[in-house]
Design a protein around this motif. Sequence first.
Motif, PDB file in Angstrom:
ATOM      1  N   LEU A  80       0.831  -1.217   0.000  1.00 52.68           N
ATOM      2  CA  LEU A  80       0.000   0.000   0.000  1.00 52.68           C
ATOM      3  C   LEU A  80       0.864   1.265   0.000  1.00 52.68           C
ATOM      4  O   LEU A  80       0.556   2.248  -0.689  1.00 52.68           O
ATOM      5  CB  LEU A  80      -0.934  -0.019   1.214  1.00 52.68           C
ATOM      6  N   ALA A  81       1.951   1.239   0.787  1.00 49.32           N
ATOM      7  CA  ALA A  81       2.853   2.394   0.797  1.00 49.32           C
ATOM      8  C   ALA A  81       3.528   2.589  -0.555  1.00 49.32           C
ATOM      9  O   ALA A  81       3.696   3.722  -1.034  1.00 49.32           O
ATOM     10  CB  ALA A  81       3.903   2.215   1.894  1.00 49.32           C
ATOM     11  N   ALA A  82       3.907   1.473  -1.195  1.00 47.70           N
ATOM     12  CA  ALA A  82       4.521   1.583  -2.521  1.00 47.70           C
ATOM     13  C   ALA A  82       3.532   2.126  -3.542  1.00 47.70           C
ATOM     14  O   ALA A  82       3.902   2.914  -4.431  1.00 47.70           O
ATOM     15  CB  ALA A  82       5.041   0.207  -2.959  1.00 47.70           C
ATOM     16  N   ILE A  83       2.256   1.741  -3.426  1.00 48.48           N
ATOM     17  CA  ILE A  83       1.242   2.275  -4.340  1.00 48.48           C
ATOM     18  C   ILE A  83       1.069   3.777  -4.119  1.00 48.48           C
ATOM     19  O   ILE A  83       0.954   4.569  -5.071  1.00 48.48           O
ATOM     20  CB  ILE A  83      -0.086   1.521  -4.132  1.00 48.48           C
ATOM     21  N   ALA A  84       1.030   4.194  -2.850  1.00 49.16           N
ATOM     22  CA  ALA A  84       0.912   5.622  -2.562  1.00 49.16           C
ATOM     23  C   ALA A  84       2.105   6.408  -3.106  1.00 49.16           C
ATOM     24  O   ALA A  84       1.943   7.500  -3.678  1.00 49.16           O
ATOM     25  CB  ALA A  84       0.770   5.832  -1.052  1.00 49.16           C
ATOM     26  N   ALA A  85       3.319   5.837  -2.951  1.00 51.87           N
ATOM     27  CA  ALA A  85       4.508   6.519  -3.475  1.00 51.87           C
ATOM     28  C   ALA A  85       4.465   6.609  -4.992  1.00 51.87           C
ATOM     29  O   ALA A  85       4.830   7.646  -5.587  1.00 51.87           O
ATOM     30  CB  ALA A  85       5.759   5.774  -3.018  1.00 51.87           C
ATOM     31  N   ALA A  86       3.991   5.532  -5.650  1.00 46.71           N
ATOM     32  CA  ALA A  86       3.899   5.558  -7.117  1.00 46.71           C
ATOM     33  C   ALA A  86       2.879   6.588  -7.579  1.00 46.71           C
ATOM     34  O   ALA A  86       3.074   7.278  -8.595  1.00 46.71           O
ATOM     35  CB  ALA A  86       3.540   4.172  -7.638  1.00 46.71           C
ATOM     36  N   ARG A  87       1.783   6.729  -6.829  1.00 43.53           N
ATOM     37  CA  ARG A  87       0.788   7.745  -7.193  1.00 43.53           C
ATOM     38  C   ARG A  87       1.344   9.155  -7.016  1.00 43.53           C
ATOM     39  O   ARG A  87       1.091  10.040  -7.841  1.00 43.53           O
ATOM     40  CB  ARG A  87      -0.451   7.560  -6.339  1.00 43.53           C
ATOM     41  N   ASP A  88       2.087   9.352  -5.937  1.00 44.90           N
ATOM     42  CA  ASP A  88       2.699  10.667  -5.737  1.00 44.90           C
ATOM     43  C   ASP A  88       3.676  10.994  -6.869  1.00 44.90           C
ATOM     44  O   ASP A  88       3.717  12.129  -7.371  1.00 44.90           O
ATOM     45  CB  ASP A  88       3.411  10.708  -4.392  1.00 44.90           C
ATOM     46  N   ALA A  89       4.452   9.977  -7.276  1.00 46.74           N
ATOM     47  CA  ALA A  89       5.392  10.211  -8.380  1.00 46.74           C
ATOM     48  C   ALA A  89       4.664  10.513  -9.669  1.00 46.74           C
ATOM     49  O   ALA A  89       5.075  11.387 -10.454  1.00 46.74           O
ATOM     50  CB  ALA A  89       6.302   8.989  -8.542  1.00 46.74           C
ATOM     51  N   GLU A  90       3.529   9.798  -9.909  1.00 49.09           N
ATOM     52  CA  GLU A  90       2.758  10.046 -11.125  1.00 49.09           C
ATOM     53  C   GLU A  90       2.145  11.443 -11.087  1.00 49.09           C
ATOM     54  O   GLU A  90       2.125  12.156 -12.109  1.00 49.09           O
ATOM     55  CB  GLU A  90       1.652   8.989 -11.239  1.00 49.09           C
ATOM     56  N   ALA A  91       1.672  11.859  -9.922  1.00 50.42           N
ATOM     57  CA  ALA A  91       1.105  13.213  -9.811  1.00 50.42           C
ATOM     58  C   ALA A  91       2.184  14.276 -10.014  1.00 50.42           C
ATOM     59  O   ALA A  91       1.944  15.312 -10.656  1.00 50.42           O
ATOM     60  CB  ALA A  91       0.429  13.381  -8.453  1.00 50.42           C
ATOM     61  N   ALA A  92       3.379  14.036  -9.503  1.00 52.21           N
ATOM     62  CA  ALA A  92       4.468  14.989  -9.695  1.00 52.21           C
ATOM     63  C   ALA A  92       4.866  15.101 -11.161  1.00 52.21           C
ATOM     64  O   ALA A  92       5.165  16.183 -11.663  1.00 52.21           O
ATOM     65  CB  ALA A  92       5.663  14.572  -8.838  1.00 52.21           C
ATOM     66  N   GLN A  93       4.823  13.963 -11.867  1.00 51.07           N
ATOM     67  CA  GLN A  93       5.161  14.007 -13.287  1.00 51.07           C
ATOM     68  C   GLN A  93       4.100  14.756 -14.092  1.00 51.07           C
ATOM     69  O   GLN A  93       4.389  15.374 -15.107  1.00 51.07           O
ATOM     70  CB  GLN A  93       5.324  12.591 -13.838  1.00 51.07           C
ATOM     71  N   GLU A  94       2.835  14.648 -13.655  1.00 49.24           N
ATOM     72  CA  GLU A  94       1.783  15.358 -14.381  1.00 49.24           C
ATOM     73  C   GLU A  94       1.817  16.862 -14.106  1.00 49.24           C
ATOM     74  O   GLU A  94       1.459  17.675 -14.947  1.00 49.24           O
ATOM     75  CB  GLU A  94       0.416  14.796 -13.990  1.00 49.24           C
ATOM     76  N   VAL A  95       2.254  17.234 -12.893  1.00 43.97           N
ATOM     77  CA  VAL A  95       2.293  18.662 -12.549  1.00 43.97           C
ATOM     78  C   VAL A  95       3.510  19.327 -13.148  1.00 43.97           C
ATOM     79  O   VAL A  95       3.480  20.497 -13.564  1.00 43.97           O
ATOM     80  CB  VAL A  95       2.255  18.837 -11.023  1.00 43.97           C
ATOM     81  N   ALA A  96       4.625  18.630 -13.267  1.00 46.83           N
ATOM     82  CA  ALA A  96       5.890  19.208 -13.732  1.00 46.83           C
ATOM     83  C   ALA A  96       5.783  19.792 -15.131  1.00 46.83           C
ATOM     84  O   ALA A  96       6.223  20.918 -15.381  1.00 46.83           O
ATOM     85  CB  ALA A  96       7.000  18.177 -13.645  1.00 46.83           C
ATOM     86  N   PRO A  97       5.186  19.123 -16.143  1.00 48.02           N
ATOM     87  CA  PRO A  97       5.108  19.747 -17.475  1.00 48.02           C
ATOM     88  C   PRO A  97       4.252  21.002 -17.497  1.00 48.02           C
ATOM     89  O   PRO A  97       4.465  21.906 -18.309  1.00 48.02           O
ATOM     90  CB  PRO A  97       4.488  18.645 -18.339  1.00 48.02           C
ATOM     91  N   ASP A  98       3.255  21.082 -16.599  1.00 45.01           N
ATOM     92  CA  ASP A  98       2.407  22.277 -16.604  1.00 45.01           C
ATOM     93  C   ASP A  98       3.157  23.506 -16.090  1.00 45.01           C
ATOM     94  O   ASP A  98       2.940  24.627 -16.547  1.00 45.01           O
ATOM     95  CB  ASP A  98       1.160  22.038 -15.744  1.00 45.01           C
ATOM     96  N   THR A  99       4.058  23.325 -15.137  1.00 42.58           N
ATOM     97  CA  THR A  99       4.791  24.457 -14.557  1.00 42.58           C
ATOM     98  C   THR A  99       6.085  24.758 -15.278  1.00 42.58           C
ATOM     99  O   THR A  99       6.738  25.764 -14.983  1.00 42.58           O
ATOM    100  CB  THR A  99       5.104  24.154 -13.087  1.00 42.58           C
ATOM    101  N   ALA A 100       6.521  23.925 -16.205  1.00 42.48           N
ATOM    102  CA  ALA A 100       7.785  24.156 -16.925  1.00 42.48           C
ATOM    103  C   ALA A 100       7.611  25.340 -17.892  1.00 42.48           C
ATOM    104  O   ALA A 100       6.549  25.529 -18.490  1.00 42.48           O
ATOM    105  CB  ALA A 100       8.195  22.904 -17.699  1.00 42.48           C
ATOM    106  N   PRO A 101       8.634  26.223 -18.109  1.00 37.97           N
ATOM    107  CA  PRO A 101       8.518  27.367 -19.028  1.00 37.97           C
ATOM    108  C   PRO A 101       8.488  26.922 -20.462  1.00 37.97           C
ATOM    109  O   PRO A 101       9.056  25.890 -20.819  1.00 37.97           O
ATOM    110  CB  PRO A 101       9.788  28.188 -18.725  1.00 37.97           C
TER     111      PRO A 101
END
Length: 412
Positions: A371-392
């Motif tokens: 369960l912790a690994a799933i939560a970490a994978a979701r956090d990583a996926e969310a970070a990857q989705e947010v990163a392209p939106d904030t990139a110049p």
Amino acid sequence: MSESDQSTSTVSAPSAAPTSALADAQAASRSSGRLGRILLVVVLLLAIALGVGLYEQNRQYRVLKADFEQQHSQNAQLAQETSQQAEQALSLARAQAAQVEDLRSALDDTSSQVQELDQALQLMTDSGSDLLLLNDIDHLVTIAQQQLSLGGNVANAIISLEAAQAQLARANRPGLAALQQSINGDIDRLRAVATINVAALSAQLDQLSDWLGSAPLLMPDTATAVATAPTTSSPVQASTVAPAASAHSNSGWQAALQDSWAWVQGAGQQVVHDLKKLFDIRRVDDSAALLMSPDQAQRFREGLKQRAITAQLALMMHQSKIWKSELARIAQALDQRYDMRAETARQALKLARSLHDTAIEISLPTVDNSLAAIAAARDAEAAQEVAPDTAPDPSEDTTPPAVQSPATDGTV
């Protein structure tokens, strides 16, 4: 006289011969006529019998012909009905064949659609977003966690984790390698868990309940008397067998002396046996054990059997405290109220203590790592989705404007 007699005999001899021949002819004619009449009667009887036989044969022929014609008409009607039914069945079979063909075409269409949906789902899961894959894995791992926490069912939890493991292996996502390792570790821990043989423990509880009902108490009750009644015998009865057997071999004063001596021996043995029964030295921790009436002893046995049933229910529900409490009470009652000189009582006490020491509640591992690994994978996926939106945006000019110096007209 002699001559006349001779002449008379000579004259009568020729005349007698034609008379006898005539009689023979008449008799022959009469016999031949009788024979002819007999033959005529026989011929007439044969003719009559032949006529009757021909008439009866003709009648049977007509009856058989009528039956044959009736059967022929019935067979023709039956054949016509069968032909009609065959035509109806053929038309029905053709209609069913058309329906089967339609259903087959519909099934082929549905199968192709299901296959396309399966391929689309497989493509979406394998090569689509990692979030969908994580949702499926999270669902399977949650099911495994529920199986462990609610029912303690290790086998179903392993099946759910193996399904999640197979789905990750099929997806082949390098970014989810840590999650796959966590699931593999949880599966290995679950496979290493020791299981409880509920059937064997239940059978041992049944055996303990039987011994509780048959083992002798310190104070004999009805159950003990019934169990030991066939094996008890009086020494006087045993001593009277020998005199009865030896009475036929001895006679007179020797037999009387032997009978008297045997009776004295038997009486002495009976007195010794009765005196031994008057004194019974036992070490009893609970003085109330010797004051139980037969009814109290019966209720005491039933109460212990109820405790055995309660322990069996605790085994089914994995209630370790109730299990140990009931078996401790049973072992204590066996030690205090039962006669330990009996083999069944000793075996019952040994079995009760062994079951008391048996652990029925095993600490099961959890799937918190997965369960912790799933939560970490979701956090990583969310970070990857947010990163392209904030990139110049590289197409825009992000260089700051140049600072212009104050204009000078060439004068100082």
